[in-house]
Design a protein around this motif. Sequence first.
Motif, mmCIF file in Angstrom:
data_model
loop_
_atom_site.group_PDB
_atom_site.id
_atom_site.type_symbol
_atom_site.label_atom_id
_atom_site.label_comp_id
_atom_site.label_asym_id
_atom_site.label_seq_id
_atom_site.Cartn_x
_atom_site.Cartn_y
_atom_site.Cartn_z
ATOM 1 N N LYS A 154 0.815 -1.221 0.000
ATOM 2 C CA LYS A 154 0.000 0.000 0.000
ATOM 3 C C LYS A 154 0.845 1.267 0.000
ATOM 4 O O LYS A 154 0.319 2.354 -0.175
ATOM 5 C CB LYS A 154 -0.936 0.006 1.206
ATOM 6 C CG LYS A 154 -1.959 -1.123 1.162
ATOM 7 C CD LYS A 154 -2.817 -1.140 2.388
ATOM 8 C CE LYS A 154 -3.766 -2.329 2.303
ATOM 9 N NZ LYS A 154 -4.447 -2.570 3.554
ATOM 10 N N PHE A 155 2.149 1.111 0.211
ATOM 11 C CA PHE A 155 3.051 2.262 0.199
ATOM 12 C C PHE A 155 3.364 2.625 -1.245
ATOM 13 O O PHE A 155 3.732 1.785 -2.047
ATOM 14 C CB PHE A 155 4.343 1.944 0.954
ATOM 15 C CG PHE A 155 5.342 3.060 0.918
ATOM 16 C CD1 PHE A 155 5.132 4.222 1.636
ATOM 17 C CD2 PHE A 155 6.487 2.964 0.145
ATOM 18 C CE1 PHE A 155 6.048 5.258 1.602
ATOM 19 C CE2 PHE A 155 7.411 3.990 0.108
ATOM 20 C CZ PHE A 155 7.179 5.145 0.831
ATOM 21 N N SER A 156 3.217 3.903 -1.561
ATOM 22 C CA SER A 156 3.486 4.381 -2.923
ATOM 23 C C SER A 156 4.927 4.848 -3.016
ATOM 24 O O SER A 156 5.382 5.672 -2.216
ATOM 25 C CB SER A 156 2.564 5.544 -3.274
ATOM 26 O OG SER A 156 1.227 5.168 -3.132
ATOM 27 N N ASP A 157 5.656 4.347 -4.012
ATOM 28 C CA ASP A 157 7.030 4.790 -4.238
ATOM 29 C C ASP A 157 7.051 6.291 -4.492
ATOM 30 O O ASP A 157 6.155 6.845 -5.118
ATOM 31 C CB ASP A 157 7.647 4.067 -5.443
ATOM 32 C CG ASP A 157 8.088 2.652 -5.093
ATOM 33 O OD1 ASP A 157 8.263 2.374 -3.904
ATOM 34 O OD2 ASP A 157 8.251 1.840 -6.028
ATOM 35 N N GLY A 158 8.071 6.931 -3.979
ATOM 36 C CA GLY A 158 8.215 8.365 -4.187
ATOM 37 C C GLY A 158 7.558 9.194 -3.101
ATOM 38 O O GLY A 158 7.716 10.411 -3.068
ATOM 39 N N THR A 159 6.792 8.560 -2.209
ATOM 40 C CA THR A 159 6.186 9.306 -1.106
ATOM 41 C C THR A 159 7.085 9.191 0.119
ATOM 42 O O THR A 159 8.043 8.420 0.134
ATOM 43 C CB THR A 159 4.769 8.785 -0.776
ATOM 44 O OG1 THR A 159 4.848 7.398 -0.441
ATOM 45 C CG2 THR A 159 3.836 8.986 -1.945
ATOM 46 N N ASN A 160 6.754 9.905 1.146
ATOM 47 C CA ASN A 160 7.574 9.987 2.350
ATOM 48 C C ASN A 160 7.313 8.788 3.253
ATOM 49 O O ASN A 160 6.265 8.699 3.904
ATOM 50 C CB ASN A 160 7.264 11.296 3.075
ATOM 51 C CG ASN A 160 8.218 11.572 4.206
ATOM 52 O OD1 ASN A 160 8.952 10.710 4.654
ATOM 53 N ND2 ASN A 160 8.188 12.814 4.672
ATOM 54 N N LEU A 161 8.257 7.859 3.311
ATOM 55 C CA LEU A 161 8.108 6.654 4.131
ATOM 56 C C LEU A 161 8.047 7.007 5.613
ATOM 57 O O LEU A 161 7.254 6.419 6.361
ATOM 58 C CB LEU A 161 9.263 5.681 3.860
ATOM 59 C CG LEU A 161 9.263 4.391 4.669
ATOM 60 C CD1 LEU A 161 7.997 3.575 4.383
ATOM 61 C CD2 LEU A 161 10.500 3.557 4.375
ATOM 62 N N ALA A 209 6.907 9.729 7.071
ATOM 63 C CA ALA A 209 5.579 10.273 7.394
ATOM 64 C C ALA A 209 4.545 9.151 7.424
ATOM 65 O O ALA A 209 3.636 9.152 8.266
ATOM 66 C CB ALA A 209 5.182 11.325 6.370
ATOM 67 N N TRP A 210 4.678 8.191 6.501
ATOM 68 C CA TRP A 210 3.755 7.058 6.455
ATOM 69 C C TRP A 210 3.868 6.243 7.740
ATOM 70 O O TRP A 210 2.862 5.843 8.325
ATOM 71 C CB TRP A 210 4.071 6.204 5.221
ATOM 72 C CG TRP A 210 3.080 5.137 4.904
ATOM 73 C CD1 TRP A 210 1.772 5.292 4.569
ATOM 74 C CD2 TRP A 210 3.337 3.730 4.864
ATOM 75 N NE1 TRP A 210 1.188 4.081 4.324
ATOM 76 C CE2 TRP A 210 2.143 3.094 4.493
ATOM 77 C CE3 TRP A 210 4.465 2.950 5.089
ATOM 78 C CZ2 TRP A 210 2.038 1.719 4.361
ATOM 79 C CZ3 TRP A 210 4.363 1.579 4.951
ATOM 80 C CH2 TRP A 210 3.155 0.979 4.589
ATOM 81 N N THR A 262 2.266 8.091 10.658
ATOM 82 C CA THR A 262 0.808 7.995 10.565
ATOM 83 C C THR A 262 0.337 6.633 11.059
ATOM 84 O O THR A 262 -0.650 6.542 11.807
ATOM 85 C CB THR A 262 0.348 8.234 9.117
ATOM 86 O OG1 THR A 262 0.802 9.513 8.693
ATOM 87 C CG2 THR A 262 -1.168 8.171 9.010
#
Length: 169
Positions: free
Chosen positions: A48-55, A57-58, A61
């Motif tokens: 569910k983790f999208s590449d290029g986003t902030n791991l 921050a994920w 959350t």
Amino acid sequence: MTTLEFSYSLDRLTRSLKPFALRLTKDRDDANDLIQDTVLKAFTNRDKFSDGTNLKAWLFTIMKNTFITNYQKMLRRATFVDTTDNQHYLNSGKTKVENQAYGDFALEDIQHSIGHLDPSFRTPFMMHFKGYKYEEIAQHLDIPIGTVKNRIHVARKKLKENLSIYKYD
């Protein structure tokens, strides 16, 4: 991101989760459990983790949501159902609910106690309470700064004596 890359990034960021976990739980063991739950959820949901986003921050959350969920579960466990005909839900434990009346009585007593202070103590005390600095109070009242400090101290002491009924143990 491959599983190996994800796992490496997750391992690298785990240390940065500790201060946040400690702030949430206020307990070292609970914080470690929260970190473990967070990492487990992140790893099982890595698809569910999208590449290029902030791991990072994920992960934060996930940690915040896990903490909230665990806290809500704990509250539900502390609630029991009354099996009488009325079917009331009651919270167990040593909790008390105060209404506004207690605060109103306290506020009235505080105002009454301040009102009965000698004006020579009440005036500097109220000016200090309103945010004036000692120097400003001394200039306004045309008295030495030491006298201002002393009068504020005496006013606090008298108020503490008069309001000792509200002292917390």
